[in-house]
Write a protein that holds these residues in place. Structure first.
Motif, PDB file in Angstrom:
ATOM      1  N   PRO A 190      -4.596   5.921   1.716  1.00  0.00           N
ATOM      2  CA  PRO A 190      -3.372   5.604   0.989  1.00  0.00           C
ATOM      3  C   PRO A 190      -2.191   6.427   1.480  1.00  0.00           C
ATOM      4  O   PRO A 190      -2.353   7.491   2.080  1.00  0.00           O
ATOM      5  N   CYS A 191      -0.989   5.946   1.192  1.00  0.00           N
ATOM      6  CA  CYS A 191       0.222   6.633   1.623  1.00  0.00           C
ATOM      7  C   CYS A 191       1.311   6.411   0.577  1.00  0.00           C
ATOM      8  O   CYS A 191       1.041   5.990  -0.550  1.00  0.00           O
ATOM      9  N   TYR A 192       2.553   6.713   0.934  1.00  0.00           N
ATOM     10  CA  TYR A 192       3.676   6.565   0.013  1.00  0.00           C
ATOM     11  C   TYR A 192       3.775   5.104  -0.451  1.00  0.00           C
ATOM     12  O   TYR A 192       3.689   4.182   0.343  1.00  0.00           O
ATOM     13  N   GLY A 193       3.969   4.935  -1.757  1.00  0.00           N
ATOM     14  CA  GLY A 193       4.041   3.593  -2.321  1.00  0.00           C
ATOM     15  C   GLY A 193       2.712   3.088  -2.844  1.00  0.00           C
ATOM     16  O   GLY A 193       2.649   2.005  -3.416  1.00  0.00           O
ATOM     17  N   ASP A 194       1.627   3.872  -2.658  1.00  0.00           N
ATOM     18  CA  ASP A 194       0.310   3.472  -3.163  1.00  0.00           C
ATOM     19  C   ASP A 194      -0.062   4.173  -4.459  1.00  0.00           C
ATOM     20  O   ASP A 194      -1.154   3.939  -4.992  1.00  0.00           O
ATOM     21  N   ILE A 234      -2.222   2.051  11.477  1.00  0.00           N
ATOM     22  CA  ILE A 234      -2.262   1.425  10.157  1.00  0.00           C
ATOM     23  C   ILE A 234      -2.863   2.404   9.167  1.00  0.00           C
ATOM     24  O   ILE A 234      -4.086   2.576   9.106  1.00  0.00           O
ATOM     25  N   VAL A 235      -2.030   3.085   8.403  1.00  0.00           N
ATOM     26  CA  VAL A 235      -2.516   4.082   7.453  1.00  0.00           C
ATOM     27  C   VAL A 235      -3.377   3.419   6.393  1.00  0.00           C
ATOM     28  O   VAL A 235      -4.405   3.932   6.002  1.00  0.00           O
ATOM     29  N   GLY A 236      -2.958   2.229   5.949  1.00  0.00           N
ATOM     30  CA  GLY A 236      -3.670   1.556   4.867  1.00  0.00           C
ATOM     31  C   GLY A 236      -4.848   0.729   5.314  1.00  0.00           C
ATOM     32  O   GLY A 236      -5.348  -0.062   4.526  1.00  0.00           O
ATOM     33  N   GLY A 237      -5.322   0.842   6.544  1.00  0.00           N
ATOM     34  CA  GLY A 237      -6.502   0.102   6.959  1.00  0.00           C
ATOM     35  C   GLY A 237      -6.173  -1.219   7.604  1.00  0.00           C
ATOM     36  O   GLY A 237      -5.550  -1.269   8.659  1.00  0.00           O
ATOM     37  N   GLY A 257       1.941  14.872   4.822  1.00  0.00           N
ATOM     38  CA  GLY A 257       1.944  13.421   4.923  1.00  0.00           C
ATOM     39  C   GLY A 257       0.560  12.809   5.014  1.00  0.00           C
ATOM     40  O   GLY A 257      -0.454  13.464   4.795  1.00  0.00           O
ATOM     41  N   CYS A 258       0.541  11.521   5.361  1.00  0.00           N
ATOM     42  CA  CYS A 258      -0.699  10.752   5.314  1.00  0.00           C
ATOM     43  C   CYS A 258      -1.202  10.356   6.694  1.00  0.00           C
ATOM     44  O   CYS A 258      -2.036   9.460   6.819  1.00  0.00           O
ATOM     45  N   LEU A 259      -0.723  11.010   7.729  1.00  0.00           N
ATOM     46  CA  LEU A 259      -1.136  10.678   9.088  1.00  0.00           C
ATOM     47  C   LEU A 259      -2.003  11.766   9.733  1.00  0.00           C
ATOM     48  O   LEU A 259      -2.332  11.663  10.906  1.00  0.00           O
ATOM     49  N   ASP A 260      -2.350  12.805   8.959  1.00  0.00           N
ATOM     50  CA  ASP A 260      -3.027  13.948   9.555  1.00  0.00           C
ATOM     51  C   ASP A 260      -4.485  14.092   9.149  1.00  0.00           C
ATOM     52  O   ASP A 260      -5.126  15.079   9.494  1.00  0.00           O
ATOM     53  N   GLY A 261      -5.022  13.130   8.399  1.00  0.00           N
ATOM     54  CA  GLY A 261      -6.441  13.155   8.076  1.00  0.00           C
ATOM     55  C   GLY A 261      -6.846  14.096   6.965  1.00  0.00           C
ATOM     56  O   GLY A 261      -8.034  14.388   6.802  1.00  0.00           O
ATOM     57  N   PHE A 262      -5.884  14.576   6.154  1.00  0.00           N
ATOM     58  CA  PHE A 262      -6.220  15.450   5.037  1.00  0.00           C
ATOM     59  C   PHE A 262      -6.775  14.634   3.868  1.00  0.00           C
ATOM     60  O   PHE A 262      -6.388  13.483   3.654  1.00  0.00           O
ATOM     61  N   ALA A 263      -7.655  15.248   3.103  1.00  0.00           N
ATOM     62  CA  ALA A 263      -8.158  14.599   1.896  1.00  0.00           C
ATOM     63  C   ALA A 263      -7.005  14.314   0.935  1.00  0.00           C
ATOM     64  O   ALA A 263      -6.031  15.064   0.875  1.00  0.00           O
ATOM     65  N   VAL A 264      -7.116  13.205   0.204  1.00  0.00           N
ATOM     66  CA  VAL A 264      -6.083  12.841  -0.768  1.00  0.00           C
ATOM     67  C   VAL A 264      -6.714  12.709  -2.151  1.00  0.00           C
ATOM     68  O   VAL A 264      -7.925  12.488  -2.277  1.00  0.00           O
ATOM     69  N   GLY A 265      -5.875  12.868  -3.180  1.00  0.00           N
ATOM     70  CA  GLY A 265      -6.384  13.025  -4.528  1.00  0.00           C
ATOM     71  C   GLY A 265      -6.170  11.849  -5.461  1.00  0.00           C
ATOM     72  O   GLY A 265      -5.172  11.135  -5.379  1.00  0.00           O
ATOM     73  N   PHE A 266      -7.108  11.706  -6.384  1.00  0.00           N
ATOM     74  CA  PHE A 266      -7.115  10.645  -7.386  1.00  0.00           C
ATOM     75  C   PHE A 266      -7.366  11.232  -8.771  1.00  0.00           C
ATOM     76  O   PHE A 266      -7.941  12.310  -8.908  1.00  0.00           O
ATOM     77  N   ILE A 267      -6.956  10.485  -9.777  1.00  0.00           N
ATOM     78  CA  ILE A 267      -7.297  10.815 -11.154  1.00  0.00           C
ATOM     79  C   ILE A 267      -8.604  10.122 -11.503  1.00  0.00           C
ATOM     80  O   ILE A 267      -8.780   8.928 -11.219  1.00  0.00           O
ATOM     81  N   ARG A 268      -9.537  10.853 -12.082  1.00  0.00           N
ATOM     82  CA  ARG A 268     -10.834  10.285 -12.487  1.00  0.00           C
ATOM     83  C   ARG A 268     -10.642   9.440 -13.735  1.00  0.00           C
ATOM     84  O   ARG A 268     -10.361   9.944 -14.823  1.00  0.00           O
ATOM     85  N   ALA A 289      -6.652  -0.857  -2.162  1.00  0.00           N
ATOM     86  CA  ALA A 289      -5.709  -1.846  -1.632  1.00  0.00           C
ATOM     87  C   ALA A 289      -4.311  -1.505  -2.117  1.00  0.00           C
ATOM     88  O   ALA A 289      -4.129  -0.863  -3.152  1.00  0.00           O
ATOM     89  N   GLY A 290      -3.308  -1.935  -1.354  1.00  0.00           N
ATOM     90  CA  GLY A 290      -1.935  -1.684  -1.774  1.00  0.00           C
ATOM     91  C   GLY A 290      -0.928  -2.077  -0.715  1.00  0.00           C
ATOM     92  O   GLY A 290      -1.282  -2.503   0.391  1.00  0.00           O
ATOM     93  N   TRP A 291       0.325  -1.908  -1.083  1.00  0.00           N
ATOM     94  CA  TRP A 291       1.453  -2.241  -0.209  1.00  0.00           C
ATOM     95  C   TRP A 291       2.166  -0.976   0.273  1.00  0.00           C
ATOM     96  O   TRP A 291       3.293  -1.027   0.726  1.00  0.00           O
ATOM     97  N   GLY A 292       1.482   0.171   0.190  1.00  0.00           N
ATOM     98  CA  GLY A 292       2.096   1.423   0.603  1.00  0.00           C
ATOM     99  C   GLY A 292       2.374   1.470   2.090  1.00  0.00           C
ATOM    100  O   GLY A 292       1.983   0.586   2.865  1.00  0.00           O
ATOM    101  N   SER A 293       3.064   2.523   2.495  1.00  0.00           N
ATOM    102  CA  SER A 293       3.495   2.671   3.886  1.00  0.00           C
ATOM    103  C   SER A 293       2.323   2.550   4.855  1.00  0.00           C
ATOM    104  O   SER A 293       1.321   3.243   4.709  1.00  0.00           O
TER     105      SER A 293
END
Length: 264
Positions: A207-211, A26-29, A235-246, A155-159
């Motif tokens: 988070p993943c695609y669609g989030d 479960i990528v999204g938790g 992708g989102c299954l390898d534990g890499f840091a992901v980015g956000f806009i402040r 939270a989200g409905w992403g992959s």
């Protein structure tokens, strides 16, 4: 590494629950309870009557939703699901559906995803309740804060499994904001401008695609720290840091739209 497109991942199976693939990872938790995160919105970008993107968004007033600029690449209309839990269900009692062509993309959004943010102005005011509620924009010291070490809820409905299939039900994860240098080493200094922050995903929850556009929320006071924008090409299954806009960096621009477009 470059980012992967996160918004233009609309799945034809979205309206067919039997076609949504739920992997064992479960990528999204975890799956949320209905109404647990009432600020969360599912946003579709629509062109020529067809949905071309699926994203997340955050209610920031009874007339406005904050999301990612990338969600509207080629879109003519924003379609939003408020108070939703299962976006494949046609009979959700608390869902409010709205459409509008009134969305404003930050004028300095660019190819390295600086200022990847947009504000949607609703055609009418939402009726706020336990299923539809507002999250707070940063204020005071939070406007300049980098939030290092802060745990945020997303939270989200992403992959849920790293594929191009969205989750039918709302899911959530909690992740911690990390030092920017950790992201600069991964994405490059030029990519990680002052308006971005990163979270860890080492436990493979994130988070993943669609989030894209979903808000990272400080739960103690329902403040939106950032909006999800980019991840590694692997992708989102390898534990890499992901980015956000402040969001704090852009709060004046956001408030300018919210103030200018309130109901008179």
């Amino acid at each position: 590494m470059k980012h992967l497109s996160l918004a233009i991942i609309f799945v034809a199976a979205l309206h067919n629950a039997n076609s949504v693939h739920l992997g064992s990872r479960i990528v999204g938790g975890e799956e949320s309870a209905p109404g647990a995160y009432p600020w969360q919105v599912f946003v579709e970008g629509v062109a020529n009557g067809q949905a071309i993107s699926g994203c997340g968004g955050t209610i920031i007033s009874d007339r406005h939703v904050l999301t990612a600029a990338q969600c509207f690449d080629g879109a003519q209309i924003a379609r939003m699901y408020f108070g939703s839990f299962n976006i494949t269900a046609s009979d959700e009692p608390n869902r409010v559906l709205m459409e509008t062509s009134d969305f404003t993309i930050h004028p300095d959004f660019n190819s390295v995803y600086d200022n990847d943010i947009a504000v949607i102005t609703l055609p009418r005011a939402l009726e706020l309740n336990e299923f539809i509620a507002v999250a707070n924009l940063p204020s005071g010291a939070d406007i300049e804060s980098d939030f290092i070490g802060t745990e945020g809820l997303l939270a989200g409905w992403g992959s849920p499994d790293g594929t191009n299939s969205l989750s039918p039900t709302l899911r959530f994860t909690r992740n911690t904001v990390i030092e920017k240098v950790d992201c600069e080493a991964h994405y490059g200094v030029d990519w990680m401008g002052p308006g971005k922050l990163c979270i860890e995903t080492q436990d493979l929850n994130g988070p993943c695609y669609g989030d894209a556009g979903s808000g990272l929320i400080r739960e103690s006071d329902k403040t939106i720290i950032g909006t999800f924008s980019f991840l590694d090409t692997r992708g989102c299954l390898d534990g890499f840091a992901v980015g956000f806009i402040r969001v704090g960096q852009l709060v004046d621009w956001i408030n300018g739209i919210v103030g200018a477009k309130n109901i008179k």
